[in-house]
Enzyme design. Structure first.
Site, short mmCIF file in Angstrom:
data_model
loop_
_atom_site.label_atom_id
_atom_site.label_comp_id
_atom_site.label_asym_id
_atom_site.label_seq_id
_atom_site.Cartn_x
_atom_site.Cartn_y
_atom_site.Cartn_z
NE ARG A 47 -2.72 0.58 3.47
CZ ARG A 47 -1.94 0.82 4.55
NH1 ARG A 47 -1.21 1.91 4.59
NH2 ARG A 47 -1.91 -0.03 5.55
CE1 TYR A 99 -17.51 11.00 -15.12
CE2 TYR A 99 -16.95 11.00 -12.81
CZ TYR A 99 -17.37 10.32 -13.92
OH TYR A 99 -17.65 8.99 -13.86
CG ASP A 184 -10.44 15.77 -14.37
OD1 ASP A 184 -9.85 15.25 -15.34
OD2 ASP A 184 -11.40 15.21 -13.78
CE LYS A 209 -13.76 7.79 -17.69
NZ LYS A 209 -14.04 9.05 -17.02
C1 LIG Z 1 -14.39 9.44 -15.67
C2 LIG Z 1 -13.95 10.75 -15.13
C3 LIG Z 1 -13.63 10.92 -13.78
C4 LIG Z 1 -13.78 9.81 -12.77
O1 LIG Z 1 -12.86 8.81 -13.00
P1 LIG Z 1 -13.11 7.26 -12.62
O2 LIG Z 1 -11.88 6.60 -13.13
O3 LIG Z 1 -14.37 6.82 -13.30
O4 LIG Z 1 -13.24 7.21 -11.13
C5 LIG Z 1 -13.18 12.16 -13.37
N1 LIG Z 1 -13.07 13.19 -14.23
C6 LIG Z 1 -13.38 13.07 -15.53
C7 LIG Z 1 -13.23 14.24 -16.43
C8 LIG Z 1 -13.83 11.85 -16.03
O5 LIG Z 1 -14.17 11.75 -17.33
#
Ligand SMILES: *Cc1c(COP(=O)(O)O)cnc(C)c1O
Length: 411
Positions: A47, A99, A184, A209
């Protein structure tokens, strides 16, 4: 120093591998032996850290030009860890139109936890500065010393309308008030923009993604620009414990090797599809920053490209569900950024948690369809859309077609 594509393929040199394996090993060990009680090993418990995760964390730090990277079990675990470095009472300004899961994490978890979450339109820089500074603009501060926000949080490209946030301009404002900038960067990846170079302090990815890119892993990555922030994020990672497992770290690493190739094809395909949609009589609006006109604007905001996500509205009367239900190459699914093309209806599939009025206010109409364009042959994608539009057209009631014709909608 190697360049970006070389860094994608190789990452940082692996020193603990004497086998000659060209890929870093996946270490399936939760614990690591001490040579003696006094000899604290580099890794003791997985961890806290392990060589497989270290490789990925070092690589993303290198790609995003930060001092240290962190891998989490999901994008939301990453966002949670970063936000948990603040304290109850701290004011965090959050871009509107983020998001949905992040929105809910801020407003249903962190607000209960004592963070003061304040929404702001990150495209309106003047009002953003007032909100960051702590002057609400109503003139009722009564001479009180305003307390600037501790951080501003936003996404590089908004979802699903693809508006471009100007990281550099926002960071300049934040820096005037000693406010941290958290970006982000999921929709564009370091291939298209490195927010730390533009003044951000922390960059976050849902690596689920584009970075992993194959719809086969849930993961989050964080990079900090300075050691102080990095240490606070490390504390959160190690103590809250939302770490990414070694096998998943390797899946993200392997996906990232082809990031540039995938992104180039996705962008080419997305632009071709955006142009096709723009000319289609059943489409009334296309949102893609790579379209001529919007492109210069986006480039001026520091983007080297525009990614593979776009959205569009069908003309009134056309049922967007009919279009979606008749797609065969595009899969009807949420998520984005992978090799396969996906299509979805935001009002029903990704943004249904937003009250309808709120949705409409930000421009997410009931007719809006979002596409995440993959790396298939673009002709197959265009043909797929074309035959789905034909089905939707056939289903139009005759009087609708006539009134649309009269209003010039199909012109
Ligand atoms: C999908 C997404 C998240 C969340 O990510 P997860 O891997 O699903 O927890 C956060 N920000 C954006 C812009 C996203 O597209």
């Amino acid at each position: 120093m190697t360049r970006f594509n070389t860094q994608l393929v190789h990452g940082l040199p692996v020193h603990d591998n004497t086998t000659g394996a060209v890929n870093p090993p996946i270490y399936n060990s939760s614990t690591y032996a001490f040579e003696s009680v006094d000899a604290m090993p580099r890794w003791d418990y997985a961890r806290s850290g392990n060589p497989t995760r270290d490789f990925l964390e070092g690589q993303i730090a290198q790609l995003e030009h930060g001092v240290r990277g962190f891998a989490f079990a999901s994008g939301l675990a990453a966002i949670h860890a970063v936000l948990s470095t603040f304290s109850p009472g701290d004011r965090i300004v959050v871009g509107k139109n983020i998001y949905g899961g992040s929105y809910s994490l801020f407003n249903e978890f962190f607000s209960r936890w004592g963070l003061c979450i304040e929404a702001a339109d990150t495209a309106d820089l003047e009002s953003l500065e007032r909100i960051i500074a702590g002057n609400d603009g109503d003139g009722n501060d009564g001479g009180k010393q305003a307390t600037p926000a501790k951080a501003v949080y936003f996404e590089t490209l908004t979802n699903p309308l693809l508006q471009v946030n100007d990281v550099q301009a926002i960071a300049r404002i934040a820096q005037r008030h000693g406010t941290h900038v958290i970006v982000d960067n999921t929709f564009v990846t370091p291939y298209l923009q490195q927010p730390l170079d533009l003044g951000a302090d922390v960059v976050i990815h849902s690596a689920t993604k584009y970075l992993a890119g194959h719809s086969d892993v849930i993961a989050g990555l964080v990079v900090a620009k300075d050691e102080d922030f990095a240490q606070r994020i490390y504390f959160a990672q190690n103590r809250i414990g939302g770490v990414l497992a070694p096998a998943e770290c390797d899946a993200v690493r392997r996906g990232m090797q082809t990031l540039s190739l995938r992104m180039e094809r996705q962008q080419d395909n997305a632009l071709a599809i955006a142009q096709y949609l723009l000319a289609h009589p059943l489409v009334r609006k296309v949102n893609y920053p790579g379209l001529p006109g919007s492109g210069e604007n986006a480039a001026a905001k520091g983007l080297r490209g525009f990614g593979g996500v776009l959205s569009f509205e069908v003309v009134p009367g056309v049922d967007p569900s009919t279009v979606l239900d008749n797609l065969h190459v595009f899969r009807l699914a949420v998520s984005l950024g992978a090799v396969e093309s996906l299509a979805e209806l935001p009002c029903r599939m990704t943004h249904f948690e937003l009250p309808r009025e709120e949705r409409l206010k930000v421009g997410i109409t009931d007719e809006l369809i979002r596409l995440s364009v993959g790396i298939e042959d673009v002709s197959d994608l265009v043909e797929d859309l074309g035959q789905a539009f034909d089905k939707a057209y056939e289903e139009l009631p005759a009087e609708d077609v006539e009134s649309q014709l009269r209003s010039g909608a199909f012109a």
